[in-house]
Scaffold this motif. Structure first.
Motif, PDB file in Angstrom:
ATOM      1  N   ASP A 110      15.536 -22.895   1.004  1.00 45.68           N
ATOM      2  CA  ASP A 110      15.209 -22.455   2.490  1.00 45.68           C
ATOM      3  C   ASP A 110      16.496 -21.805   3.126  1.00 45.68           C
ATOM      4  OD1 ASP A 110      17.158 -24.714   2.820  1.00 45.68           O
ATOM      5  OD2 ASP A 110      16.705 -24.467   4.927  1.00 45.68           O
TER       6      ASP A 110
ATOM      7  N   VAL B 123      12.498 -30.453  -4.334  1.00 45.90           N
ATOM      8  CA  VAL B 123      11.080 -30.943  -4.469  1.00 45.90           C
ATOM      9  C   VAL B 123       9.942 -30.192  -5.271  1.00 45.90           C
ATOM     10  CG1 VAL B 123      11.227 -32.717  -2.670  1.00 45.90           C
ATOM     11  CG2 VAL B 123      10.574 -30.185  -2.038  1.00 45.90           C
TER      12      VAL B 123
ATOM     13  N   ARG C  35      20.123 -27.909   3.261  1.00 47.70           N
ATOM     14  CA  ARG C  35      19.257 -28.728   2.494  1.00 47.70           C
ATOM     15  C   ARG C  35      18.096 -28.865   2.956  1.00 47.70           C
ATOM     16  NH1 ARG C  35      24.232 -29.802   1.929  1.00 47.70           N
ATOM     17  NH2 ARG C  35      25.157 -29.631   0.182  1.00 47.70           N
TER      18      ARG C  35
ATOM     19  N   GLN D  32      15.282 -23.604   7.103  1.00 50.20           N
ATOM     20  CA  GLN D  32      14.053 -24.422   6.932  1.00 50.20           C
ATOM     21  C   GLN D  32      13.078 -23.668   6.477  1.00 50.20           C
ATOM     22  OE1 GLN D  32      14.635 -27.767   6.233  1.00 50.20           O
ATOM     23  NE2 GLN D  32      16.396 -27.941   6.898  1.00 50.20           N
TER      24      GLN D  32
ATOM     25  N   LYS E 298      19.465 -37.786  -0.537  1.00 46.38           N
ATOM     26  CA  LYS E 298      19.783 -36.590   0.417  1.00 46.38           C
ATOM     27  C   LYS E 298      21.125 -36.677   1.213  1.00 46.38           C
ATOM     28  CE  LYS E 298      17.836 -34.646   4.692  1.00 46.38           C
ATOM     29  NZ  LYS E 298      17.344 -33.381   4.575  1.00 46.38           N
TER      30      LYS E 298
ATOM     31  N   LEU F 180      17.082 -33.817  -2.240  1.00 45.81           N
ATOM     32  CA  LEU F 180      16.311 -33.404  -1.140  1.00 45.81           C
ATOM     33  C   LEU F 180      17.105 -32.296  -0.255  1.00 45.81           C
ATOM     34  CD1 LEU F 180      14.702 -36.787  -0.062  1.00 45.81           C
ATOM     35  CD2 LEU F 180      13.548 -35.011  -1.354  1.00 45.81           C
ATOM     36  N   ASP F 181      16.575 -31.561   0.257  1.00 53.11           N
ATOM     37  CA  ASP F 181      14.931 -31.148   0.369  1.00 53.11           C
ATOM     38  C   ASP F 181      14.751 -30.230  -0.778  1.00 53.11           C
ATOM     39  OD1 ASP F 181      14.772 -32.690   2.647  1.00 53.11           O
ATOM     40  OD2 ASP F 181      15.181 -31.393   3.893  1.00 53.11           O
TER      41      ASP F 181
ATOM     42  N   ARG G 175      10.681 -22.065   2.235  1.00 54.78           N
ATOM     43  CA  ARG G 175      10.423 -22.893   0.982  1.00 54.78           C
ATOM     44  C   ARG G 175       9.454 -22.739   0.351  1.00 54.78           C
ATOM     45  NH1 ARG G 175      14.759 -26.894   1.521  1.00 54.78           N
ATOM     46  NH2 ARG G 175      15.187 -27.468   3.787  1.00 54.78           N
TER      47      ARG G 175
END
Ligand code: IMP
Length: 188
Positions: free
Chosen positions: A158, A45, A188, A161, A65, A41-42, A164
Motif C-alpha cells: 500500500d 495477505v 504496513r 492504505q 503485525k 500483516l497487512d 493493496r
C-alpha cells in the motif's frame, strides 16, 4: 492504469507464474515437514493467499503485525509487536511470508522473536526484495522478484492504505508520496 502510478513492474500473470514456481520449490523442500506459514500483516495477505493455495502440501497459517516505525524509532528499538502469533511455534517449521524486504529491520525483529521461541527451523519467503535499501543483513530463502529503489504498490502493498487491491505491482509516482509524506516507507 491509476494516475498515481508510473509503471507496472510485474503483471498479474507474471506474479501468478512466479508464485507457482516458488510454491513448487517450497513444497519440494517441505515434503516431510509441515510448515507454519507466518505472514506479516497487512501487506503479505495477498501473497499468502495465493502462495498457500499453490502449495500442494499440508500447511498451517498464522499472523503477526508490527507497529510502524520511522527510521529514528527503529534505531532506538521502539518497534512493537501489535499482534502476536495465535499458537506456539516451539518445535515447528516456520516459513515467514513477507510482501517486501526493504531495510530488513522488520524481518530481523521477527526472526529474533521466532528464534527465541525455539522453532525447529525458520525460513523466509518474500515476494519482493529491495536489496539496495538494506540496513541489516537478513537471509532470504525464497524470493519472487528483485525491485529497484522505488516505492511500489499493489498485490498487498500500500501507500497510505491504498492500492493493496491492485492485481499487479507498480511504481508509485514520486510526486504522489511527496504530496503526503516523505519518505513513504514502512507502511504496513
Ligand atoms: P523493512 O522493515 O524496511 O524491510 O520494511 C518492510 C515493510 O515496509 C514491508 O513489509 C512493507 O510493508 C513496507 N515497505 C517497504 N518498502 C515498500 C514499498 O516499496 N511499498 C510498500 N510498502 C513497502
Amino acid at each position: 492504469m491509476h494516475p498515481d502510478l508510473r509503471e507496472v513492474l510485474f503483471t498479474a500473470e507474471q506474479i501468478r507464474v512466479r508464485v507457482g514456481e516458488m510454491a513448487r520449490d517450497i513444497a519440494a523442500d517441505y515434503r516431510e515437514r509441515e510448515p507454519v506459514l507466518v505472514a506479516v500483516l497487512d501487506g503479505a495477505v495477498v501473497f499468502l493467499a495465493d502462495l498457500m493455495r499453490a502449495l500442494p502440501i499440508p500447511v498451517r497459517a498464522d499472523f503477526v503485525k508490527w507497529s510502524s516505525y520511522g527510521d529514528s524509532s527503529a534505531s532506538s528499538g521502539e518497534v512493537q509487536l501489535l499482534k502476536d502469533l495465535s499458537f506456539s511455534v516451539e518445535g515447528k517449521h516456520v516459513l515467514v511470508v513477507e510482501d517486501i524486504i526493504d531495510t530488513g529491520l522488520t524481518l530481523h525483529y521477527l526472526l529474533e522473536t521466532l528464534a527465541a521461541r525455539d522453532a525447529a527451523s525458520i525460513a523466509v519467503a518474500a515476494l519482493l526484495d529491495k536489496p539496495s535499501r538494506r540496513k541489516i543483513e537478513v537471509k532470504l530463502d525464497y524470493v519472487g522478484f528483485q525491485v529497484p529503489d522505488e516505492f511500489v504498490v499493489g498485490y498487498g502493498l500500500d501507500f497510505a492504505q491504498r492500492h493493496r487491491n491492485l492485481p499487479y505491482v507498480a511504481v508509485l509516482k514520486p510526486e504522489v508520496y511527496g504530496r503526503e509524506m516523505e519518505p513513504p516507507i514502512n507502511h504496513r
